[in-house]
Scaffold this motif. Sequence first.
Motif, PDB file in Angstrom:
ATOM      1  N   CYS A  21      -1.208  13.721 -10.603  1.00 42.39           N
ATOM      2  CA  CYS A  21      -2.588  14.229 -10.580  1.00 42.39           C
ATOM      3  C   CYS A  21      -3.171  14.287 -11.983  1.00 42.39           C
ATOM      4  CB  CYS A  21      -2.634  15.620  -9.949  1.00 42.39           C
ATOM      5  SG  CYS A  21      -2.294  15.661  -8.185  1.00 42.39           S
ATOM      6  N   LEU A  22      -2.342  14.686 -12.959  1.00 43.61           N
ATOM      7  CA  LEU A  22      -2.826  14.739 -14.343  1.00 43.61           C
ATOM      8  C   LEU A  22      -3.201  13.346 -14.839  1.00 43.61           C
ATOM      9  CD1 LEU A  22      -1.373  16.786 -17.289  1.00 43.61           C
ATOM     10  CD2 LEU A  22      -1.953  14.393 -17.597  1.00 43.61           C
ATOM     11  N   LYS A 158      -6.122  26.773 -25.356  1.00 45.06           N
ATOM     12  CA  LYS A 158      -7.117  27.449 -24.507  1.00 45.06           C
ATOM     13  C   LYS A 158      -8.158  26.473 -23.990  1.00 45.06           C
ATOM     14  CE  LYS A 158      -9.863  29.160 -28.434  1.00 45.06           C
ATOM     15  NZ  LYS A 158      -9.142  28.508 -29.521  1.00 45.06           N
ATOM     16  N   ASP A 159      -8.038  25.199 -24.355  1.00 38.05           N
ATOM     17  CA  ASP A 159      -9.026  24.200 -23.931  1.00 38.05           C
ATOM     18  C   ASP A 159      -8.508  23.251 -22.857  1.00 38.05           C
ATOM     19  OD1 ASP A 159     -10.869  25.207 -25.796  1.00 38.05           O
ATOM     20  OD2 ASP A 159      -9.931  24.027 -27.402  1.00 38.05           O
ATOM     21  N   GLY A 160      -7.245  23.382 -22.465  1.00 37.19           N
ATOM     22  CA  GLY A 160      -6.703  22.548 -21.390  1.00 37.19           C
ATOM     23  C   GLY A 160      -7.182  23.038 -20.034  1.00 37.19           C
ATOM     24  N   ILE A 161      -6.745  22.352 -18.965  1.00 35.06           N
ATOM     25  CA  ILE A 161      -7.235  22.739 -17.637  1.00 35.06           C
ATOM     26  C   ILE A 161      -6.131  23.242 -16.713  1.00 35.06           C
ATOM     27  CG2 ILE A 161      -9.377  21.416 -17.615  1.00 35.06           C
ATOM     28  CD1 ILE A 161      -7.989  19.145 -16.276  1.00 35.06           C
ATOM     29  N   THR A 213      -2.131  27.977  -9.990  1.00 31.46           N
ATOM     30  CA  THR A 213      -2.645  26.680 -10.422  1.00 31.46           C
ATOM     31  C   THR A 213      -1.690  25.607  -9.917  1.00 31.46           C
ATOM     32  OG1 THR A 213      -3.507  27.619 -12.487  1.00 31.46           O
ATOM     33  CG2 THR A 213      -3.210  25.225 -12.412  1.00 31.46           C
ATOM     34  N   THR A 214      -2.201  24.609  -9.226  1.00 31.02           N
ATOM     35  CA  THR A 214      -1.399  23.413  -8.950  1.00 31.02           C
ATOM     36  C   THR A 214      -1.995  22.268  -9.749  1.00 31.02           C
ATOM     37  OG1 THR A 214      -2.675  22.483  -7.112  1.00 31.02           O
ATOM     38  CG2 THR A 214      -1.102  24.245  -6.565  1.00 31.02           C
ATOM     39  N   ALA A 218      -6.007  21.887 -10.643  1.00 29.04           N
ATOM     40  CA  ALA A 218      -6.403  21.694 -12.042  1.00 29.04           C
ATOM     41  C   ALA A 218      -7.097  20.356 -12.270  1.00 29.04           C
ATOM     42  CB  ALA A 218      -5.176  21.790 -12.952  1.00 29.04           C
ATOM     43  N   HIS A 219      -6.610  19.297 -11.616  1.00 23.43           N
ATOM     44  CA  HIS A 219      -6.991  17.948 -12.039  1.00 23.43           C
ATOM     45  C   HIS A 219      -7.822  17.138 -11.046  1.00 23.43           C
ATOM     46  CE1 HIS A 219      -3.274  18.668 -14.572  1.00 23.43           C
ATOM     47  NE2 HIS A 219      -4.204  18.440 -15.468  1.00 23.43           N
TER      48      HIS A 219
END
Length: 569
Positions: A21-22, A158-161, A213-214, A218-219
Amino acid sequence: MGSTPASSYDFIIVGGGTAGCLIANRLSHAPTRPSVLLVEAGSNPEGEYLRAPFHRYSPAFLRPELDHGLVSTPQKNLGGRTIAYTRGKGLGGSSILNFGVYLYGSGEDYNRWADISGDDSWRWEHTQKDFQAIENFHIKGAEEYAHLAKPDPKAHGKDGIVKVCLPDVLEEGIATSMEALIKNGEKLNLDPNSGDPVGISIFPASYSKDGRTTSATAHLVDAPDNLEIWTGATVHRLAFEGTKVVGIETADGRRATCKKEVIICSGTLDTPRLLLLNGIGPAKELESLGIKVMKDLPGVGKQLRDHIMTFLECEVDSSHNNRYAFEHDEALMLEADTAWKKDKTGPYALHHSGLWGGFLKAPGVEEWPEFRALDPAVQEFLSLDSVPTYELIGNCLMVPPDTVLPEGSSYIGAIAFLMNAQSEGSVTLRSADPADKPLIDLAYLEHPYDRRAMREGIRQTYTKMFENPDLKKVVKKQILGPESLSDEHIDAYMTAAVTTVWHANGTAMMGTRENALACVDSRFRVYGVEGLRVADLSVCPLTPNNHTQATAYLVGHKAAEKLIAEYEL
C-alpha cells in the motif's frame, strides 16, 4: 472462468499489505503520475474490532475471513505441533491484524543489513531518516509520564502519514510494573526507537486518537485516478517475454500488463510461493514438480527466520489492575463500545492502549557453549551493546482467554520472545497447483543456541515479572507457565507452548551476487529476471530486533524511493 483482455499499467504491485500500500501511494503520487495497479487477494476490510485500542488483539482471532489460513508443517521440536500462521488478507495486509507495536529495532540491525547487502544506504544513519519520513509520531501524551517515556521530538517524524503514538494516559498497572522492575535493577529506556532498544520501555504503537492505523488507512484514502485497485484478486501467474516479466494473471482470469515493472509484495510466505509457481527458485525443486525453470535461484523459499514466543500468565489482586472485571462485565463493555463508536472516547480508548516491555541481554550469554559455537561474525553482532538476547512484554492479553477468575482478581499477561533466532526454516510447494497452500517448515528450536536463549528468556521474564519483590505481593497464583524454573521444566514448557509472533522473514533474501542464497539486490531487483522486484519482509537478510511492522514500512519506503529515482518519476 476465461481470461479477460489485459489492461496495461506502468507498474503492477502484487499484494496490498504493509509495504504494498505504501509503494502504491508513493508511485501514484509521483510528479509524472505513472499508472499503477495494486492487486490484493482480500477485500477492503470493514466492520467490528478493527480500530479501537481495546481490540488491539481482536482482529487476529475474531475476524478469520481476514486471514489467509496458513498452517505450518508439524514441528519436530514442538512435539509435532503445527502452528497457525496468521497473515492479513485484505487491503492493509498484516497491519490489519498485528498487535500494533511500532519499533525500529537496533541501529546495528541496519548496519549489518548494509554489510550483507553491500549497500551503505541501509546503514542506521540513513534508515533512521527513512523511519522519520514514514511516521507522524504523536509524542505529547508521554509528558504525563515523562519518568517512563521521553522520546526526543527531533529524532522522530511528524510529516509522514503512518500515525504512531504513545498513549495519552497509561492504563492501570503499567507504571507500577515498570517502576518495580526499574527499582530492582532494570535499565530504563526512555526511547526504544533511538537505535538502542535495550532496556525497559513503553512501546510506541500504530494508533492515534482515531484508532488503529493500517497501511490502507494511511496510504489508500482518496487514491488518485492513476491508481487502480483490484480486490478479491489472487495472482497465480506472472507473464513472461523471454526472461522479462511483463504482467500478471489472477485466479479469476483477470490479466494486466506493465510497461515498467511488477513489484511482488505478497509477504514472506506468499512471495516465495508465487516465485516458485512461476519457475523462479531452486531448479531441482521446480523440476520435481514439473514446473518449467525460468531462473534457477537457490535461495527462494530458504532462510526463513522468525521470532518465537511463549505466554506466561498469573492471577493477581485486582488492586494492581481492573482489566478482568471490566472485560467480564457486559454492561460496562456495551457502554464502552457505545462511547467509542460515538466519539472514540471511553474505556475502549484506554484498555490495551499501552504496551510495555523490554529488550534485554541474557546474563553470561557470551560464555554459553551454544554461543561460542556460532560463526564468529554472528558472535560479534550478538555481543554488541544494543543487540538483545530476548524480549519481554509485561502487560499482554489473557491466555487462555476463557480463564475464569474469582471476584477481586485480575491478571498479568507476560510474554517471553527469542531475538536473533539461528534456526532456518523454508517455504516450498506442495504441487504445481496454484490453489494449493505452501508447505511452511518453521524449524523452530532446531538450533542449539535458540533452545538455550529461549530457555533463558522464559526464566528471566518469569523471574523479573512474577518473582519481583514489589510485584510478588499482588501475585496469587500461576495460570500459565512452566512447572518450575528448572531447565527440564522450562524445556517441557517450550515444547508445549512455544509459538510464533508472526515476524517471519528472509525467504527472498537481499544480498550480493557472491551469496549463493541471495535472491534480490539492494534495489529489490530479482537476480536474473528483468522487470521484477520483491519488496516485503521476505527480503530481510536478518531478523530485526523489533516487532517487524516498522521494518515492513521501511522496505516499502526504500523500494519506492529507489523506483522513483531510477525511473525519474
